[in-house]
Design a protein around this motif. Structure first.
Motif, PDB file in Angstrom:
ATOM      1  N   ARG A   1      -7.474  -9.688  -5.720  1.00 35.23           N
ATOM      2  CA  ARG A   1      -8.500  -8.706  -6.065  1.00 35.23           C
ATOM      3  C   ARG A   1      -9.564  -8.626  -4.976  1.00 35.23           C
ATOM      4  N   ALA A   2     -10.378  -7.582  -5.069  1.00 35.04           N
ATOM      5  CA  ALA A   2     -11.547  -7.426  -4.210  1.00 35.04           C
ATOM      6  C   ALA A   2     -12.785  -7.369  -5.090  1.00 35.04           C
ATOM      7  N   GLU A   3     -13.905  -7.779  -4.528  1.00 32.05           N
ATOM      8  CA  GLU A   3     -15.163  -7.762  -5.256  1.00 32.05           C
ATOM      9  C   GLU A   3     -15.929  -6.475  -4.960  1.00 32.05           C
ATOM     10  N   GLY A   4     -16.862  -6.132  -5.848  1.00 34.27           N
ATOM     11  CA  GLY A   4     -17.667  -4.922  -5.665  1.00 34.27           C
ATOM     12  C   GLY A   4     -17.155  -3.765  -6.492  1.00 34.27           C
ATOM     13  N   ASP A   5     -17.979  -2.700  -6.552  1.00 32.16           N
ATOM     14  CA  ASP A   5     -17.661  -1.546  -7.390  1.00 32.16           C
ATOM     15  C   ASP A   5     -16.827  -0.490  -6.681  1.00 32.16           C
ATOM     16  N   ASP A   6     -16.763  -0.534  -5.347  1.00 27.71           N
ATOM     17  CA  ASP A   6     -16.081   0.506  -4.582  1.00 27.71           C
ATOM     18  C   ASP A   6     -14.661   0.063  -4.230  1.00 27.71           C
ATOM     19  N   ILE A   7     -13.671   0.642  -4.911  1.00 25.68           N
ATOM     20  CA  ILE A   7     -12.287   0.209  -4.667  1.00 25.68           C
ATOM     21  C   ILE A   7     -11.778   0.662  -3.307  1.00 25.68           C
ATOM     22  N   THR A   8     -12.470   1.628  -2.678  1.00 30.41           N
ATOM     23  CA  THR A   8     -12.041   2.081  -1.352  1.00 30.41           C
ATOM     24  C   THR A   8     -12.570   1.190  -0.231  1.00 30.41           C
ATOM     25  N   ALA A   9     -13.375   0.198  -0.556  1.00 26.51           N
ATOM     26  CA  ALA A   9     -13.959  -0.667   0.468  1.00 26.51           C
ATOM     27  C   ALA A   9     -12.955  -1.663   1.042  1.00 26.51           C
ATOM     28  N   HIS A  10     -11.832  -1.852   0.345  1.00 34.95           N
ATOM     29  CA  HIS A  10     -10.813  -2.802   0.803  1.00 34.95           C
ATOM     30  C   HIS A  10      -9.442  -2.158   0.595  1.00 34.95           C
ATOM     31  N   THR A  11      -8.626  -2.129   1.654  1.00 33.89           N
ATOM     32  CA  THR A  11      -7.330  -1.446   1.601  1.00 33.89           C
ATOM     33  C   THR A  11      -6.229  -2.350   2.146  1.00 33.89           C
ATOM     34  N   VAL A  12      -5.104  -2.371   1.442  1.00 32.19           N
ATOM     35  CA  VAL A  12      -3.889  -3.048   1.912  1.00 32.19           C
ATOM     36  C   VAL A  12      -2.864  -1.973   2.211  1.00 32.19           C
ATOM     37  N   SER A  13      -2.259  -2.007   3.403  1.00 30.13           N
ATOM     38  CA  SER A  13      -1.332  -0.941   3.766  1.00 30.13           C
ATOM     39  C   SER A  13      -0.071  -1.493   4.411  1.00 30.13           C
ATOM     40  N   ALA A  14       0.988  -0.668   4.358  1.00 28.37           N
ATOM     41  CA  ALA A  14       2.270  -0.993   4.999  1.00 28.37           C
ATOM     42  C   ALA A  14       2.699   0.198   5.835  1.00 28.37           C
ATOM     43  N   ARG A  15       3.445  -0.067   6.915  1.00 35.22           N
ATOM     44  CA  ARG A  15       3.904   1.007   7.794  1.00 35.22           C
ATOM     45  C   ARG A  15       5.284   1.561   7.414  1.00 35.22           C
ATOM     46  N   PRO A  16       6.283   0.733   7.105  1.00 37.00           N
ATOM     47  CA  PRO A  16       7.619   1.289   6.792  1.00 37.00           C
ATOM     48  C   PRO A  16       7.570   2.234   5.594  1.00 37.00           C
ATOM     49  N   ARG A  17       8.196   3.385   5.714  1.00 39.22           N
ATOM     50  CA  ARG A  17       8.156   4.387   4.654  1.00 39.22           C
ATOM     51  C   ARG A  17       9.121   4.083   3.518  1.00 39.22           C
ATOM     52  N   TYR A  18      10.085   3.212   3.752  1.00 43.16           N
ATOM     53  CA  TYR A  18      11.046   2.850   2.701  1.00 43.16           C
ATOM     54  C   TYR A  18      10.605   1.591   1.944  1.00 43.16           C
ATOM     55  N   ALA A  19       9.470   1.042   2.307  1.00 44.17           N
ATOM     56  CA  ALA A  19       9.005  -0.217   1.706  1.00 44.17           C
ATOM     57  C   ALA A  19       7.984   0.036   0.607  1.00 44.17           C
ATOM     58  N   HIS A  20       7.995  -0.816  -0.437  1.00 41.27           N
ATOM     59  CA  HIS A  20       6.821  -0.931  -1.286  1.00 41.27           C
ATOM     60  C   HIS A  20       5.732  -1.615  -0.450  1.00 41.27           C
ATOM     61  N   VAL A  21       4.491  -1.250  -0.682  1.00 42.39           N
ATOM     62  CA  VAL A  21       3.416  -1.906   0.070  1.00 42.39           C
ATOM     63  C   VAL A  21       3.376  -3.391  -0.294  1.00 42.39           C
ATOM     64  N   ILE A  22       3.353  -3.690  -1.582  1.00 40.45           N
ATOM     65  CA  ILE A  22       3.451  -5.073  -2.060  1.00 40.45           C
ATOM     66  C   ILE A  22       4.483  -5.093  -3.177  1.00 40.45           C
TER      67      ILE A  22
END
Length: 265
Positions: A115-136
């Protein structure tokens, strides 16, 4: 007479100024009062957790362990920046091959929170590059909480065939207050999993739909916003479907029981 008129004019001006000062305050208070409350959910953690703050992908991977709460401190986690990306693995994660690269698959873990702390969910991002992959992706996991951050594929030309958050053979799952965006085909993808809650999430710009499940049971969705789905193919716009729940039973959406195998809004 003129003096009386001047007095009345002055009073009217004062009343107008007072009203103009009061109205914005009243409107702000009204807006604050009508702000929708967060939808309810049931915590899935099963006991004490060791808290670990992480600021890089390597630290995130190193922190994966049972009975752990991982706090995302950095603004951006691009999984492709991991040392040994696509090669290293441990007892609790591996890089699973997909058509155009690898996806992070977290496995055999119980009582894990990311998880991330704070009220703004856009303040922390997890990303993946492959288009055939789930991010997590989670495999054979239980008591998993994902909360308070944004996840999606890197913004590059082309479409995706992977989802954002995936679950396989897992149970007791909570995804709360997250932003899940496309080009992932869906925000949440789950198969052969049970007791899944998705609450207070913003799922948007996914090409197929919002949530896809197959062979799942006991699934609950509360207070989510699912928007701007679909894609353009060969010049034609195809709208996405918010819920695609195949071979899935005991479904509740915003307090309303749905038929098994529900597909729709």
């Amino acid at each position: 007479m003129k003096q009386a008129f001047r007095i009345l004019l002055s009073l009217a001006l004062l009343l107008t100024l007072a009203a103009s000062c009061y109205l914005p305050i009243a409107m702000a208070q009204s807006t604050e009062e009508t702000k929708p409350a967060m939808a309810e959910f049931t915590p899935v953690s099963t006991g004490d957790q060791t808290q670990v703050h992480v600021s890089s992908v390597d630290e995130l991977l190193a922190a994966l362990a049972p009975d752990t709460e991982i706090i995302l401190d950095a603004e951006y986690f691009d999984l492709s920046t991991a040392t040994g990306y696509g090669k290293t693995s441990t007892e609790y994660y591996y890089w699973e091959e997909v058509f155009d690269g690898v996806q992070l698959t977290i496995r055999d873990l119980s009582n894990l929170t990311i998880r991330a702390e704070g009220d703004d969910i856009t303040a922390h991002t997890v990303s993946a590059r492959p288009r055939y992959a789930h991010v997590i992706n989670f495999e054979n996991c239980s008591a998993i909480t994902v909360e308070g951050f944004t996840a999606g594929h890197t913004i590059e030309p082309g479409s995706c065939t992977g989802g954002v958050i995936g679950f396989r053979g897992s149970q007791d799952i909570l995804i709360n207050n997250c932003g899940l965006y496309g080009c992932g085909v869906v925000g949440v993808w789950a198969d052969m999993s049970k007791n899944i809650q998705v609450a207070n999430c913003d799922i948007y710009e996914c090409s197929w739909g919002g949530i896809y499940m197959v062979g799942c049971k006991d699934v609950t969705f509360n207070g989510n916003t699912i928007r701007d789905l679909g894609e353009v193919y060969d010049g034609v716009r195809y709208d996405g479907t918010p819920f695609m729940l195949h071979d899935t039973e005991n479904i509740t959406i915003d307090g309303v029981k749905k038929d098994n195998n529900y597909i729709g809004n």
